[in-house]
Every structure is written in structure tokens, then in C-alpha cells.
Enzyme design. Sequence first.
Site, short mmCIF file in Angstrom:
data_model
loop_
_atom_site.label_atom_id
_atom_site.label_comp_id
_atom_site.label_asym_id
_atom_site.label_seq_id
_atom_site.Cartn_x
_atom_site.Cartn_y
_atom_site.Cartn_z
N HIS A 29 0.83 -1.21 0.00
CA HIS A 29 0.00 0.00 0.00
C HIS A 29 0.87 1.27 0.00
O HIS A 29 0.76 2.12 -0.88
CB HIS A 29 -0.91 -0.03 1.23
CG HIS A 29 -1.84 1.15 1.33
ND1 HIS A 29 -3.15 1.10 0.95
CD2 HIS A 29 -1.65 2.42 1.75
CE1 HIS A 29 -3.72 2.29 1.13
NE2 HIS A 29 -2.83 3.10 1.63
N GLU A 30 1.76 1.34 0.97
CA GLU A 30 2.59 2.55 1.07
C GLU A 30 3.54 2.67 -0.12
O GLU A 30 3.83 3.77 -0.58
CB GLU A 30 3.37 2.57 2.40
CG GLU A 30 2.50 2.53 3.67
CD GLU A 30 1.42 3.61 3.73
OE1 GLU A 30 1.57 4.67 3.08
OE2 GLU A 30 0.40 3.37 4.43
N HIS A 80 1.74 4.34 -2.84
CA HIS A 80 1.81 5.80 -2.68
C HIS A 80 3.17 6.31 -3.14
O HIS A 80 3.29 7.32 -3.82
CB HIS A 80 1.62 6.18 -1.21
CG HIS A 80 0.20 6.15 -0.71
ND1 HIS A 80 -0.81 6.88 -1.29
CD2 HIS A 80 -0.37 5.49 0.33
CE1 HIS A 80 -1.95 6.68 -0.62
NE2 HIS A 80 -1.71 5.84 0.37
N GLU A 113 -4.70 7.69 -3.10
CA GLU A 113 -5.17 6.42 -2.53
C GLU A 113 -5.44 5.39 -3.62
O GLU A 113 -5.30 4.18 -3.40
CB GLU A 113 -6.41 6.67 -1.66
CG GLU A 113 -6.84 5.50 -0.79
CD GLU A 113 -5.88 5.20 0.37
OE1 GLU A 113 -4.88 5.92 0.55
OE2 GLU A 113 -6.13 4.21 1.07
#
Length: 504
Positions: free
Chosen positions: A268-269, A272, A298
Amino acid sequence: MSKDTARVFEEVCRHARRTAVMASIHEFLGWDERTMLPPGGAEHRAEQSTLLAGMIHQRWVDYKFGEQLDGLAADSADNDDSDAAVIVRRLKRQRDKRVKLPQSLVEELSRTAVMGQQAWQEARNGDDFAMFQPLLERTLELKRQQAEALGYPQCPYDALLDEFEPEELTANVGPVLENLRAELVPLVTSIEQSGRKPDCSILHRDYPVEAQDRFVREAAAAIGFDFRRGRLDVTAHPFCCSLGPGDCRITTRYYPDFFNAAFFGVLHEAGHGIYEQGLPAEQYGLPLGEFVSLGIHESQSRLWENFVGRNREFWTCFFPKAREYFPAALGDVSADDFFFAINESRPSLIRVEADEATYNLHILIRFELERAMLDGQLDAADLPDAWNEKYRQYLGITPPTNREGVLQDVHWSAGLIGYFPTYSLGNLYAAQFFAQAESELGNLANSFAKGDFQPLREWLREKIHRHGQRFTAAELVETITGRGLSAQPLLDHLRGKYRLLYQL
Ligand code: ZN
């Protein structure tokens, strides 16, 4: 552009870039605060941060900067889409918003956010909503004042949403999210009634932290997070922050007895981070070098976390590696059982632990409640009951305590109202982008099975990252997919996945 205009434009850009450098120092202090700072340094850090925040604000509201921007904006036509015109338009919009907020309101908002978070922390620890209620009421009052000061196209909530999702409208987002809810509730129910359940105990076996750390780094690098221009560190609450071109920081947390948190958290990060690393460095400090909105940000993290990391073919490549890293935990586990376990869907109380299907229902509950409170249709005093009622209606469960219910998120206490929908927008955009990428590139699962993520990453670079803020989120989605915000691709994705797993 005349010579004079060109000179003024240069000055405006120089000013904006220097402000961005200052903001990146502020970010760096924030990163350090959450990653390294000893508790004793908190007070001095607050002083440093407040000083810098004030200096950054001063540069934004600077009189000459404003005059120059107004002059440049007046000189360029509304439909001019040259780089210079877009830069001026976006900078002017940001500056105008800052100028509209009276200093006294800004200070009151920030003071209330600090007190609100303290009160929330205590209220949560003691499971005592009444302790938080006065601060929530004060926050709502200030947010109404903020909306009035900023102005809005249709309703006060627009002004607050705009802080995170520039130029988006409640009237556009609301019906799409309602449609999503109407379709998700029966899907979640049918999953629940299928009677099938994965064996999730395999995710809670022995996963040595040191092996997790090596494994997540291998996965993040494979999908394209550039460790030469980024770092991964450990924090209690994972996040991603960009300190400028060539320096993107992501964080995670490791549990020795739980696989998912670090692995999917890092995907997820890193998602980003890949977005930040894909922004054009030569435009640093100007709108064309900055991310579009929280929803678009997101979408990039969710895309890598869910559409890639929870794809069956991703594990064709990564499950054999996982077994090498964790022989004790996964030696007797099949790839299919593992895949089912990491895709378990079931109603739960806590948003941050929710799966792909139920997650958006958690968000929709918050979105509906915060709008009702802002409009004055729901009193803060009645919030816990309203919260529990919606959990019962949408997820079929009722929180036994406010601690596991209305007091679980920090957002409202920190004055973040209008923020929640960006999480769902991210999921919707991710599905729209992924479906479009597959329609242009062919079935991506084949490349995932070989550990090749370049086609998807390059597509995202080309279509999204390299444009910075050239387009608004709505324009970007429309340009890339040929249609506006829609719940359909996400619903198709979820139905397709769960139909197979739960034999619906
Ligand atoms: Zn995120």
C-alpha cells in the site's frame, strides 16, 4: 507571453518552489517526529513545526505573490491549457483559499485539533463518548465557519471535501457512493451466508520479523518502489511522505504472529511512493509536479495493494518465495489456501482491519454521519446511537462499546471532516484505472505471474504520474477511462473475486 509577463511568471515560480522546499523541511520534521523522535523532544518539535507552518503560510498569502498571480491569471484565457496557464490557475486557486481563512479561525482550528485529539485519546481509553462530545461539537461549529469562509458551490460539505479532493462535489460523489452501498450490502450478506470460510490461522503463525522485513523489501522493489530514492522504516502507524525528488519515505509495522499487516501495508505505502517517485522532478514545487488529490493518491496505493497484491497470479510468483522466507509457517500450506486466507471477507468492527468488500461500508457510514452532523441533522450527542444503527444495517453487527465503535478513528478529533470519502474514491478510481489498463494492455495477471510489473507501472506513469496536477481528479478519470466516477468497475472486480472464492 510578453517579456514582462515571462519575468513575472519566473518570479512566481521561484517563490512557489522556495515555499515547497520550506514545506519539505516541515514534512521532514513530521517524518522524524513519527519515526525517530524521543518523547522528550516533542515539545520543542511542536515549536519548530509551528514556526515553519507560520512561515509557509506567510509565503502563500504574501501580497506581492498574490498580485503577480492575479495579474498572470487575468492575462491568460480560461481555456488556455499551456503549462504556464495551468500552473498559474492551480497556484491562484490554492492561494485564494488560504487568503479567505481568517488567521483567528486558522489558529482556533489548530488549537481545537490538538485538544480534540487529547480528549479523543482519553475518551477512547475510558470508553467514554461524553468526554469527547463537547470537543466534537466545537469542531463541527468551526468546520461550519471554515466552510462559510471558504465558500462553496452547492453545500457546506463541498468546501471541506475540496480540501482533500479539489473541485469535487458532494452532489457528484454522494450518489455514486450510495449506489456502491446499495450493491455492497447484499454482496457482503451473500458472502456471510455462503458458509465458506478460509483457514486464517495460517496467517497467524510464526513470521519472524527479520524475514518479513527482507520479504516486504523484495516485493516493494519488484513492483517498482525505488529504494535508491526512498526508504522503509518502522512506525506504529504506517504512512508515506515525500521529502522532495529522490527522497520518498514509507513506513510499516511488523507483527511476529501476523503476516498481512506488514506485507499488504508495505504494498500500500509503496503504491503511494511509486506515485510520488513518478511525479516529474523538473516540476518540483509547482502544481505540475504535485499529486492531484488524496483520492487519486489512494487509488495508487489500493491498486498495488489489492488489484496486484491480492491477485491470484501475483502469488504464482510470490508464494514460492513466501515459503522460502517462512518455511515453518507456510511449509504445509497450498497457494490456493493462502490466497483464500488473504482474501477473507467478513463484517468486522474496525475499519483499518476491514477487507476489500466491507471496507467501503465502513467509509460510507462515516461519510453519511459527518454530513448529517455538519448539516445539523444529527446532534453529536446522538452520534453513538446513529453509528451503531448503521453498523447493524450495513454490516449486520453492533459494536459492544464506543471504543470499538464511534471512537475508533482519529479523524474527527483532528478536524478532518470531508476526508473519509477520499478512501472510497481511491478504491473506485483504482478499479476504474485497473480495468482500463487491462483493456489497453491485455490480461495483466500473466505478467504478474512472471513477477513483471513494469507494463502496469509504466502505464500508470504515462497516464497519471507524469501529469502532476494538470488535470483535476474528475478530468483525469474521464480522460483515461472515457467516463466519469463510477462504482461499476469496483463492483465487477469484487463480484468476480468473491464469486470464485465463496462459490456465490
Ligand atoms: Zn493510503
